[in-house]
Design a protein around this motif. Structure first.
Motif, mmCIF file in Angstrom:
data_model
loop_
_atom_site.group_PDB
_atom_site.id
_atom_site.type_symbol
_atom_site.label_atom_id
_atom_site.label_comp_id
_atom_site.label_asym_id
_atom_site.label_seq_id
_atom_site.Cartn_x
_atom_site.Cartn_y
_atom_site.Cartn_z
ATOM 1 N N MET A 167 0.831 -1.197 0.000
ATOM 2 C CA MET A 167 0.000 0.000 0.000
ATOM 3 C C MET A 167 0.876 1.261 0.000
ATOM 4 O O MET A 167 0.599 2.220 -0.713
ATOM 5 C CB MET A 167 -0.887 0.007 1.252
ATOM 6 N N HIS A 168 1.948 1.184 0.762
ATOM 7 C CA HIS A 168 2.851 2.327 0.811
ATOM 8 C C HIS A 168 3.459 2.613 -0.560
ATOM 9 O O HIS A 168 3.578 3.763 -0.993
ATOM 10 C CB HIS A 168 3.961 2.029 1.823
ATOM 11 N N VAL A 169 3.815 1.541 -1.240
ATOM 12 C CA VAL A 169 4.398 1.687 -2.582
ATOM 13 C C VAL A 169 3.366 2.311 -3.517
ATOM 14 O O VAL A 169 3.668 3.252 -4.263
ATOM 15 C CB VAL A 169 4.852 0.304 -3.112
ATOM 16 N N LEU A 219 0.862 4.196 -2.764
ATOM 17 C CA LEU A 219 0.644 5.580 -2.360
ATOM 18 C C LEU A 219 1.671 6.508 -3.009
ATOM 19 O O LEU A 219 1.319 7.546 -3.577
ATOM 20 C CB LEU A 219 0.744 5.669 -0.824
ATOM 21 N N HIS A 220 2.939 6.106 -2.951
ATOM 22 C CA HIS A 220 3.968 6.973 -3.530
ATOM 23 C C HIS A 220 3.952 6.927 -5.050
ATOM 24 O O HIS A 220 4.175 7.945 -5.710
ATOM 25 C CB HIS A 220 5.344 6.638 -2.957
ATOM 26 N N ALA A 221 3.648 5.761 -5.595
ATOM 27 C CA ALA A 221 3.584 5.640 -7.058
ATOM 28 C C ALA A 221 2.395 6.422 -7.614
ATOM 29 O O ALA A 221 2.358 6.766 -8.793
ATOM 30 C CB ALA A 221 3.503 4.172 -7.476
ATOM 31 N N GLN A 265 14.621 3.845 0.153
ATOM 32 C CA GLN A 265 14.973 4.907 1.106
ATOM 33 C C GLN A 265 13.741 5.436 1.823
ATOM 34 O O GLN A 265 13.770 5.714 3.020
ATOM 35 C CB GLN A 265 15.701 6.047 0.373
ATOM 36 N N GLU A 266 12.640 5.562 1.091
ATOM 37 C CA GLU A 266 11.401 6.036 1.704
ATOM 38 C C GLU A 266 10.904 5.041 2.749
ATOM 39 O O GLU A 266 10.492 5.425 3.847
ATOM 40 C CB GLU A 266 10.355 6.280 0.617
ATOM 41 N N LEU A 267 10.967 3.756 2.423
ATOM 42 C CA LEU A 267 10.519 2.741 3.386
ATOM 43 C C LEU A 267 11.433 2.742 4.617
ATOM 44 O O LEU A 267 10.958 2.586 5.745
ATOM 45 C CB LEU A 267 10.461 1.356 2.725
ATOM 46 N N ALA A 268 12.726 2.973 4.406
ATOM 47 C CA ALA A 268 13.675 3.033 5.521
ATOM 48 C C ALA A 268 13.331 4.208 6.436
ATOM 49 O O ALA A 268 13.399 4.108 7.663
ATOM 50 C CB ALA A 268 15.103 3.158 5.000
ATOM 51 N N ARG A 269 12.919 5.335 5.814
ATOM 52 C CA ARG A 269 12.518 6.504 6.582
ATOM 53 C C ARG A 269 11.356 6.175 7.524
ATOM 54 O O ARG A 269 11.213 6.726 8.602
ATOM 55 C CB ARG A 269 12.111 7.612 5.600
ATOM 56 N N HIS A 270 10.495 5.269 7.067
ATOM 57 C CA HIS A 270 9.357 4.848 7.892
ATOM 58 C C HIS A 270 9.733 3.704 8.839
ATOM 59 O O HIS A 270 8.874 3.167 9.517
ATOM 60 C CB HIS A 270 8.206 4.359 7.001
ATOM 61 N N GLY A 271 11.011 3.314 8.820
ATOM 62 C CA GLY A 271 11.456 2.270 9.742
ATOM 63 C C GLY A 271 11.411 0.852 9.188
ATOM 64 O O GLY A 271 11.617 -0.101 9.925
#
Ligand SMILES: [Zn+2]
Length: 97
Positions: A1-3, A5-7, A19-25
């Protein structure tokens, strides 16, 4: 879902997504991320195109109309959960007093 959302905002590529997923932990390696992106594409939720960026070929993923529908449906589910998480007295479901 996160992917998704950004796509839905802009075409994304693997490294930026990592990197974005890493930012979210979420620490997620290429062995997980690429199969995930390919799986979303195979399901028709993302569509990828390759083009040159900064001297190298990069695969960009954008959301499809079907992906947008899936994102809206997922958002409704998450909203519902979100409301219940914040309810002071969540509904009792076991029939006890
Ligand atoms: Zn994010």
């Amino acid at each position: 879902m996160h992917v998704l959302l950004h796509a839905a905002q802009e075409p994304v590529f693997g490294l930026a997504m990592k990197q974005e997923l890493a930012r979210h932990g979420y620490r997620i390696g290429p062995g997980t991320l690429y199969p995930l992106l390919h799986g979303l594409e195979r399901s028709g939720l993302l569509k990828s195109v390759s083009h040159r960026a900064g001297g190298r070929m990069r695969r960009f993923y954008r959301i499809t109309p079907r992906g947008r529908k899936a994102l809206l449906a997922a958002r409704a589910k998450v909203d519902e959960l979100h409301h219940e998480l914040h309810e002071e007295h969540p509904r009792r479901i076991a029939g006890g007093q």
